[in-house]
Design an enzyme around this catalytic site. Structure first.
Site, PDB file in Angstrom:
ATOM      1  NE  ARG A 146      73.133 107.149  36.329  1.00 47.59           N
ATOM      2  CZ  ARG A 146      74.001 107.977  36.619  1.00 47.59           C
ATOM      3  NH1 ARG A 146      73.666 109.216  36.721  1.00 47.59           N
ATOM      4  NH2 ARG A 146      75.273 107.489  36.863  1.00 47.59           N
ATOM      5  CG  HIS A 149      72.592 113.618  30.475  1.00 53.35           C
ATOM      6  ND1 HIS A 149      73.761 112.744  30.532  1.00 53.35           N
ATOM      7  CD2 HIS A 149      72.384 113.412  31.794  1.00 53.35           C
ATOM      8  CE1 HIS A 149      74.045 112.088  31.373  1.00 53.35           C
ATOM      9  NE2 HIS A 149      73.209 112.677  32.503  1.00 53.35           N
ATOM     10  CG  ASP A 202      75.509 109.856  33.622  1.00 50.44           C
ATOM     11  OD1 ASP A 202      75.422 110.997  34.113  1.00 50.44           O
ATOM     12  OD2 ASP A 202      74.429 109.255  32.941  1.00 50.44           O
TER      13      ASP A 202
HETATM   14  O1  LIG Z   1      67.634 113.265  36.603  1.00 49.54           O
HETATM   15  C1  LIG Z   1      67.766 113.674  35.286  1.00 49.54           C
HETATM   16  O2  LIG Z   1      67.035 113.669  34.523  1.00 49.54           O
HETATM   17  C2  LIG Z   1      69.135 113.132  34.796  1.00 49.54           C
HETATM   18  C3  LIG Z   1      70.065 112.955  36.156  1.00 49.54           C
HETATM   19  C4  LIG Z   1      71.449 112.634  35.717  1.00 49.54           C
HETATM   20  O3  LIG Z   1      72.258 113.703  35.109  1.00 49.54           O
HETATM   21  C5  LIG Z   1      71.728 111.321  36.151  1.00 49.54           C
HETATM   22  O4  LIG Z   1      71.134 110.538  36.523  1.00 49.54           O
HETATM   23  O5  LIG Z   1      72.630 111.052  35.214  1.00 49.54           O
HETATM   24 FE   LIG Z   2      73.881 112.232  34.524  1.00 49.94          FE
END
Ligand SMILES: O=C(O)CCC(=O)C(=O)O
Ligand SMILES: [Fe+2]
Length: 286
Positions: free
Chosen positions: A275, A259, A106
């Site tokens: 998030r 990820h 991120d």
């Molecule tokens: O929706 C997800 O599982 C992760 C999405 C993503 O990469 C994030 O929000 O950083």
């Molecule tokens: Fe992400």
């Protein structure tokens, strides 16, 4: 109840039990969690019941919080919460649909990328919509000493628009980044190998989503080695695949993991997550 921390896969991730994140976490527990995050890369907390304010309060223990550049996906009244959601209500999307459906770390496209992110599951598909995590310490450790040494001298360009070009436009989809967001995120440069500030361990800091090329090299020249490394860092043995349950809170360290959200569920299957993103520092070269 005492706190327990158990690995969820050989390479990355641990399940934390015995902590209620809705109430103030005592300083000794905070220290244990901070250490566990840096060591395991991903912490899974099950069955948490959090209001947006409680989610923000727990996140805030670890640092100041980002307001995501994609402003239309922020939760009303809580600009620290970025809504990842494919739910549409009265014709209006409730958040960013299908965010992160490629390997990335991120905000690696910012000069000071995110330290960590905490995602809270509010609505999930019965099957599908998992998120994969890969360990970038192990990715570095398993390279030959010769390649390790070479990479320690290299820097790479990270560019938000790269994911758009590579993963969306190429598939015929419209670019997802609007002009304003694009202007706010010019390409940045980071060392390819970084030292994790908590563990002092070396980790690879590149990702297929945002890393476009090596500094002072063209994309064409960079591609063979980058492609080799992308394949290396995403190999199955380095991965934990998280199968979401309702009320899971997953906390990942963006400095030693990457990820990938898996888009394998239908458009009419709701998936709705909140998030928070903890600000980080400029990555430290080795
Ligand atoms: O929706 C997800 O599982 C992760 C999405 C993503 O990469 C994030 O929000 O950083
Ligand atoms: Fe992400």
């Amino acid at each position: 109840m005492s706190i327990s921390i158990q690995k969820v896969s050989p390479a990355v991730g641990a399940m934390v039990k015995g902590v209620d994140l809705s109430v103030a976490v005592p300083p000794d527990t905070f220290e244990v969690l901070e250490g566990a995050l840096a060591e395991h890369g991903v912490l899974v907390f099950r069955d948490q019941h959090l209001t947006p304010a409680q989610h923000v309060a727990f996140s805030h223990l670890f640092g100041s919080l980002e307001t995501h550049v994609i402003s239309e996906a922020l939760l009303e009244g809580y600009p620290e919460i970025y809504v990842v959601s494919n739910v549409v209500e009265d014709g209006k999307p409730k958040g960013r649909p299908y965010a992160g459906t490629y390997w990335h770390s991120d905000l690696s496209y910012k000069a000071a990328p995110a330290m960590g992110s905490m995602m809270y599951a509010l609505e999930i598909p019965e099957i599908g919509g998992d998120t994969m995590f890969a360990n970038m310490y192990v990715a570095y450790d398993t390279l030959s000493p010769g390649l390790q040494r070479m990479l320690e001298h290299l820097w790479a360009v990270h560019d938000f628009g790269h994911a758009d070009r590579r993963y969306f436009s190429k598939r015929g989809a419209a670019a997802r980044l609007n002009e304003t967001a694009r202007k706010k995120t010019p390409p940045v440069e980071h060392p390819v190998v970084c030292t994790h500030p908590t563990t002092g361990r070396k980790a690879l800091f590149i990702n297929p989503g945002f890393t476009s090329r090596f500094v002072d090299m063209t994309e064409e020249e960079s591609e063979p080695l980058l492609e080799y490394l992308f394949e290396h860092i995403t190999q199955p043995a380095f991965i934990y695949r998280h199968r979401w349950e309702m009320n899971d809170l997953v906390f990942w360290d963006n400095r030693c993991t990457i990820h990938h959200a898996i888009r394998d569920y239908g458009e009419d299957t709701p998936r709705h997550m909140h998030r928070t993103t903890i600000c980080g520092e400029k990555p430290v070269p080795v």
